[in-house]
Design a protein around this motif. Sequence first.
Motif, PDB file in Angstrom:
ATOM      1  N   UNK A 172       0.930  -0.961  -0.057  1.00 34.23           N
ATOM      2  CA  UNK A 172       0.054   0.163  -0.101  1.00 34.23           C
ATOM      3  C   UNK A 172       0.887   1.264   0.008  1.00 34.23           C
ATOM      4  N   UNK A 173       0.805   1.894  -1.057  1.00 37.13           N
ATOM      5  CA  UNK A 173       1.643   3.010  -1.123  1.00 37.13           C
ATOM      6  C   UNK A 173       1.033   4.193  -1.242  1.00 37.13           C
ATOM      7  N   UNK A 174       1.454   5.142  -0.281  1.00 37.61           N
ATOM      8  CA  UNK A 174       0.937   6.621   0.036  1.00 37.61           C
ATOM      9  C   UNK A 174       1.414   7.343  -1.004  1.00 37.61           C
ATOM     10  N   UNK A 175       0.580   8.053  -1.792  1.00 38.36           N
ATOM     11  CA  UNK A 175       1.066   8.867  -2.903  1.00 38.36           C
ATOM     12  C   UNK A 175       0.923  10.470  -2.754  1.00 38.36           C
ATOM     13  N   UNK A 187       4.481   8.943 -14.939  1.00 37.45           N
ATOM     14  CA  UNK A 187       5.580   9.886 -14.863  1.00 37.45           C
ATOM     15  C   UNK A 187       6.849   9.162 -14.185  1.00 37.45           C
ATOM     16  N   UNK A 188       6.453   7.744 -13.265  1.00 35.42           N
ATOM     17  CA  UNK A 188       7.354   7.568 -12.566  1.00 35.42           C
ATOM     18  C   UNK A 188       7.913   6.037 -12.848  1.00 35.42           C
ATOM     19  N   UNK A 189       7.126   5.320 -13.503  1.00 35.65           N
ATOM     20  CA  UNK A 189       7.222   3.878 -13.969  1.00 35.65           C
ATOM     21  C   UNK A 189       7.941   3.685 -15.001  1.00 35.65           C
ATOM     22  N   UNK A 190       9.174   3.112 -14.508  1.00 31.21           N
ATOM     23  CA  UNK A 190      10.431   2.994 -15.636  1.00 31.21           C
ATOM     24  C   UNK A 190      10.499   1.457 -15.736  1.00 31.21           C
ATOM     25  N   UNK A 191       9.800   0.409 -14.879  1.00 30.96           N
ATOM     26  CA  UNK A 191      10.066  -0.882 -15.172  1.00 30.96           C
ATOM     27  C   UNK A 191       8.856  -1.369 -15.931  1.00 30.96           C
ATOM     28  N   UNK A 192       9.558  -1.932 -17.219  1.00 32.99           N
ATOM     29  CA  UNK A 192       8.608  -2.298 -18.177  1.00 32.99           C
ATOM     30  C   UNK A 192       7.979  -3.611 -18.074  1.00 32.99           C
ATOM     31  N   UNK A 193       8.277  -4.302 -16.876  1.00 35.66           N
ATOM     32  CA  UNK A 193       7.662  -5.596 -16.439  1.00 35.66           C
ATOM     33  C   UNK A 193       6.607  -5.368 -15.630  1.00 35.66           C
ATOM     34  N   UNK A 218       4.487  15.460  -7.439  1.00 43.37           N
ATOM     35  CA  UNK A 218       5.566  16.027  -6.761  1.00 43.37           C
ATOM     36  C   UNK A 218       5.795  15.461  -5.167  1.00 43.37           C
ATOM     37  N   UNK A 219       4.511  15.204  -4.694  1.00 47.03           N
ATOM     38  CA  UNK A 219       4.551  14.653  -3.302  1.00 47.03           C
ATOM     39  C   UNK A 219       5.159  13.171  -3.204  1.00 47.03           C
TER      40      UNK A 219
END
Length: 249
Positions: free
Chosen positions: A6-9, A53-59, A15-16
Amino acid sequence: MMTLTLIGIGCGDPGQLTRAAIEAINAADLVLIPRKGSAKSDLADLRRTICADVLTNDATRIAEFDLPVRDAGETEYRKGVDDWHDAVAATWSQTIENHLGSDGKAALLIWGDPSLYDSSLRIARRLVPLPKIEVVPGITSIQALCAAHALPLNDIGEPFLVTTGRRLREGGWPQGVDTVVVMLDGGTAFQSLDPKGLHIWWGAYLGMADQIILSGALAEVGPRIVTARREARERHGWIMDSYILKRRP
């Protein structure tokens, strides 16, 4: 064993996100994005934007799903929430099973922080089979509201209370505190209080492009907040707001 993170965004501003949140998103095999109906499509859109914006993992895969709707007609509040949480947990379990199976890392992007007036942790513990649960903290709406108003939350050496609009409306001003934070207010519970000596710091869509903030003596600013809130809700189809009340001599 399945892991659910569970990732607080934060409150809507990419930017947060913390570095830990970005790393957790990229470590997931599957990111779940809940849809809450067309009226709240902005919330799903912001989660999609964050992933883009932040996802760089193609998998890492992304799976969207429709959240069950709580039965507003349920006369017993606690039972209605309990039944709704069961339905949400079943939906999470089925979505994870469909897209990931019984092994891997799934992640949910949680508005604000999973620990504060969010039921994600309670729902996660209802999943079958029970996954390993991890939490990445995020910026809460309380922090975002204080930052927007450049306001220190507590007075020196004094406590504060975090409550809901429903409890404020039903119970009045809580005893023993001069600062009250109000969340999950479906209306404007501050209207049920005697405004004398009360100041309010209010914010809606905190951290988003459409952020609105108002503050001042409750007797003067309260009617303006009621109007601004109604107009914003009509414009967006939904509203997410919170406020701080302080009792002054």
